[in-house]
Scaffold this active site. Structure first.
Site, PDB file in Angstrom:
ATOM      1  N   THR A  14      14.146  37.982 -10.415  1.00  0.00           N
ATOM      2  CA  THR A  14      14.606  36.598 -10.536  1.00  0.00           C
ATOM      3  C   THR A  14      13.982  35.883 -11.738  1.00  0.00           C
ATOM      4  OG1 THR A  14      12.920  36.083  -8.902  1.00  0.00           O
ATOM      5  CG2 THR A  14      15.158  36.215  -8.117  1.00  0.00           C
TER       6      THR A  14
ATOM      7  N   HIS B 125       4.822  37.167 -10.449  1.00  0.00           N
ATOM      8  CA  HIS B 125       3.746  36.184 -10.366  1.00  0.00           C
ATOM      9  C   HIS B 125       2.757  36.619  -9.284  1.00  0.00           C
ATOM     10  CE1 HIS B 125       5.889  34.636  -6.889  1.00  0.00           C
ATOM     11  NE2 HIS B 125       6.975  34.605  -7.621  1.00  0.00           N
TER      12      HIS B 125
ATOM     13  N   HIS C 208       3.594  38.151  -5.952  1.00  0.00           N
ATOM     14  CA  HIS C 208       4.021  39.551  -5.834  1.00  0.00           C
ATOM     15  C   HIS C 208       2.846  40.504  -5.673  1.00  0.00           C
ATOM     16  CE1 HIS C 208       7.659  37.962  -8.073  1.00  0.00           C
ATOM     17  NE2 HIS C 208       8.190  38.537  -7.024  1.00  0.00           N
TER      18      HIS C 208
ATOM     19  N   LYS D 242      14.977  30.772   1.863  1.00  0.00           N
ATOM     20  CA  LYS D 242      15.577  29.780   0.971  1.00  0.00           C
ATOM     21  C   LYS D 242      16.406  28.800   1.796  1.00  0.00           C
ATOM     22  CE  LYS D 242      14.428  31.866  -2.955  1.00  0.00           C
ATOM     23  NZ  LYS D 242      13.710  32.963  -2.310  1.00  0.00           N
TER      24      LYS D 242
ATOM     25  N   ARG E  23      21.395  29.857  -3.881  1.00  0.00           N
ATOM     26  CA  ARG E  23      20.810  29.981  -5.208  1.00  0.00           C
ATOM     27  C   ARG E  23      21.892  30.099  -6.266  1.00  0.00           C
ATOM     28  NH1 ARG E  23      16.290  34.304  -5.823  1.00  0.00           N
ATOM     29  NH2 ARG E  23      17.088  35.449  -4.057  1.00  0.00           N
TER      30      ARG E  23
ATOM     31  N   GLN F 130      20.687  45.236   0.874  1.00  0.00           N
ATOM     32  CA  GLN F 130      19.321  45.743   0.960  1.00  0.00           C
ATOM     33  C   GLN F 130      19.228  46.861   2.005  1.00  0.00           C
ATOM     34  OE1 GLN F 130      16.189  42.818   0.934  1.00  0.00           O
ATOM     35  NE2 GLN F 130      14.750  44.170   1.961  1.00  0.00           N
TER      36      GLN F 130
ATOM     37  N   ASP G  36       8.692  37.767   5.328  1.00  0.00           N
ATOM     38  CA  ASP G  36      10.033  37.184   5.267  1.00  0.00           C
ATOM     39  C   ASP G  36      11.115  38.251   5.102  1.00  0.00           C
ATOM     40  OD1 ASP G  36       9.034  37.790   2.739  1.00  0.00           O
ATOM     41  OD2 ASP G  36      10.239  36.263   1.735  1.00  0.00           O
TER      42      ASP G  36
ATOM     43  N   LYS H 256       1.237  26.064  -0.379  1.00  0.00           N
ATOM     44  CA  LYS H 256       1.746  27.267  -0.980  1.00  0.00           C
ATOM     45  C   LYS H 256       0.713  27.930  -1.878  1.00  0.00           C
ATOM     46  CE  LYS H 256       6.448  28.428  -2.135  1.00  0.00           C
ATOM     47  NZ  LYS H 256       7.726  27.961  -2.620  1.00  0.00           N
TER      48      LYS H 256
ATOM     49  N   LYS I  55       0.377  28.395  -6.839  1.00  0.00           N
ATOM     50  CA  LYS I  55       0.874  27.316  -7.687  1.00  0.00           C
ATOM     51  C   LYS I  55      -0.295  26.527  -8.277  1.00  0.00           C
ATOM     52  CE  LYS I  55       5.501  26.966  -6.948  1.00  0.00           C
ATOM     53  NZ  LYS I  55       6.139  28.166  -7.281  1.00  0.00           N
ATOM     54  N   THR I  56      -0.128  26.091  -9.503  1.00  0.00           N
ATOM     55  CA  THR I  56      -1.097  25.185 -10.106  1.00  0.00           C
ATOM     56  C   THR I  56      -0.322  23.998 -10.643  1.00  0.00           C
ATOM     57  OG1 THR I  56      -0.872  26.102 -12.305  1.00  0.00           O
ATOM     58  CG2 THR I  56      -2.530  27.106 -10.876  1.00  0.00           C
TER      59      THR I  56
END
Length: 427
Positions: A38, A43, A46, A80, A84, A173, A194, A229, A232-233
């Site tokens: 995606t 990141h 993963h 989600k 998307r 999948q 998930d 979460k 994230k920054t």
RNA sequence: GGGGAGAUACCAGAGCGGUCAAAUGGGGCGGACUGUAAAUCCGCUGCUUCGGCUACGAAGGUUCGAAUCCUUCUCUCCCCA
């Protein structure tokens, strides 16, 4: 220690299908985890999956990393809340190559029998026609079954709806699993919690189509202790690509882990064994301010992702930014050394003429550079005491700076808050 | 195709003719404290040449005055067929 025991003590295990551990104990098994392209970089989110594959391989099994050239075109509805946007094929292809390159670094592709392998589901989907798909795959799974999945149910209950495309994702999948089971003897699919629904559709499909047996295992979704979460920054996600997140920023991200989280993360994101980790924990509890866990964590991951040399640089930068070294230290360095020290920090160019003419601080921060998105915000932050130039707090938003602030006749160091450094290169 | 509900700032969500750059909560940013932690407390959170300007799905209209009323359009969701 077997694979399942390993994941268990590390606190990584979420759900495991009955019989999985017995199957794995019989000897080398093949298993896979899928990564959807995606973006053109993975990141830190993963990393759990990457570590899972590493443990899988270390336990003597054969890991497959699947990049989702096909599934990426469909879009996974799991987790989600809204439909998307589809990525174009060009973008997807570009992302795919980038993700593949990153994955390659973490696994051993040359270890004999259990060498890792990379597969792309686009290879078996590109010539799969729609009619074949609905006859060979769709026929084995009922809509009732598919609707019962959490990922689907949530969307049906919510108020955003769900396209047929995303609805079919689990079948796509599921077929991946079947394909790898059939052609590569993959008996287990792993993934984040998930993914449980999607993975089980696969084992179900294998059972219904070929009366085969396949297994599933999912890992904990990483969250911070405060429930927010992970990964994230201020500036968004923390990427593995050094172009997107510099090694220095990457190192800082891990170093800033809270005490509570560090105890969990050191188990999940490093390979140190239990005795080592527990010893560090004891030390950490005795003297938390030394942040021994955070340092070990940040070091290990930074080296795994960016290599030893980049880690060393990140440490040097960290020492300057947060150590007791004064700003004068820069005078002792050559221009190259200064640039090196600030290589992980956003930098901006400023024409010398601007500084010679004298530049207002808010212009400098918001117009000449984009340290702040607007002058208004720069002024507000200055009023709140949040901006420093060369480590000196800026008193008022009307201050005017000239060449006298230059370090080495070339640099100006700006800070937004305490932690966010910026280098302005004047020439 | 029929019926209904709705679209407000980063998100959630109030406002229902002037006192609305828009309550409240969350998030974010900054400050104090500290260990570059957590918790807590405080400030800020549309842009600005500080005169204003642009904003409440879009375009028109009514009015001295609209996020609030009217018309058309666009989009979203729900129910029925």
């Amino acid at each position: 220690m077997n694979f399942v025991e390993e994941l268990t003590w590390r606190g990584m295990l979420h759900t495991i299908m009955p019989g999985t551990e017995e199957m794995l104990n019989k000897g080398m098994a093949s298993g896979y985890i899928g990564f959807d392209p995606t973006a053109d970089s993975l990141h830190v989110g993963h990393l759990t999956q990457i570590m899972t594959l590493i443990h899988f391989q270390r336990a003597g099994h054969k890991p497959f990393a699947l990049v989702g050239g096909a599934t990426g075109m469909v879009g996974d509805p799991s987790g989600k809340s809204a439909e998307r946007n589809l990525l174009s094929e060009d973008v997807l292809q570009h992302n795919l190559e980038a993700v593949k390159a990153q994955l390659t670094r973490f696994l051993d592709f040359d270890s004999g029998m259990n060498s890792a392998e990379m597969v792309n589901n686009y290879d078996w989907f590109k010539n799969f026609t729609f009619l074949d798909f609905i006859r060979d795959v769709g026929k084995h799974i009922t809509v009732n079954y598919m609707m019962a999945k959490d990922s689907v149910k949530k969307r049906l209950e919510g108020d955003t709806g769900m396209s047929f495309t995303e609805f079919t994702y689990q079948l796509v999948q599921g077929y991946d699993f079947y394909y790898l089971w059939k052609h590569h003897n993959c008996t287990i699919q792993m993934g984040g919690s998930d993914q449980w629904g999607n993975i089980v559709t696969g084992t179900e499909f294998i059972r219904r189509k070929d009366a085969g047996e396949a297994f599933a295992l999912t890992t904990q979704l990483i969250k911070k202790a405060d429930g927010t979460k992970f990964g994230k920054t201020e500036s968004g996600a923390v990427w593995l690509d050094s172009e997107r997140t510099s090694p220095y920023q990457f190192y800082q991200f891990w170093l800033n882990t809270t005490d509570l989280d560090a105890k969990a993360y050191i188990r999940i994101f490093t390979l140190y064994d239990r005795a080592v980790i527990e010893a560090w924990e004891a030390e950490h509890d005795a003297a938390p301010h030394t942040r021994i866990l955070q340092k070990a964590l940040a070091k290990d991951i930074t080296i795994r992702v960016h290599g030893e040399a980049q880690y060393e640089k990140a440490i040097k930068s960290t020492d300057f930014m947060f150590g007791s070294v004064g700003i004068e230290f820069l005078n002792e360095l050559s221009n190259e050394e200064v640039l090196e020290l600030f290589s992980g920090v956003p930098n901006f160019n400023l024409p010398l003429a601007d500084l010679q003419a004298g530049v207002n601080i808010s212009d400098l921060l918001a117009v000449k550079t984009s340290i702040f998105p607007s002058k208004g915000e720069a002024k507000k932050t200055i009023a709140g005491g949040g901006v420093s130039i060369n480590r000196e707090k800026v008193a008022t938003a009307d201050d005017v700076y000239s060449t006298s602030v230059l370090i080495n006749n070339k640099f100006v160091v700006a800070q937004k808050g305490k932690k966010n450094y910026f280098l302005i290169i004047v020439e």
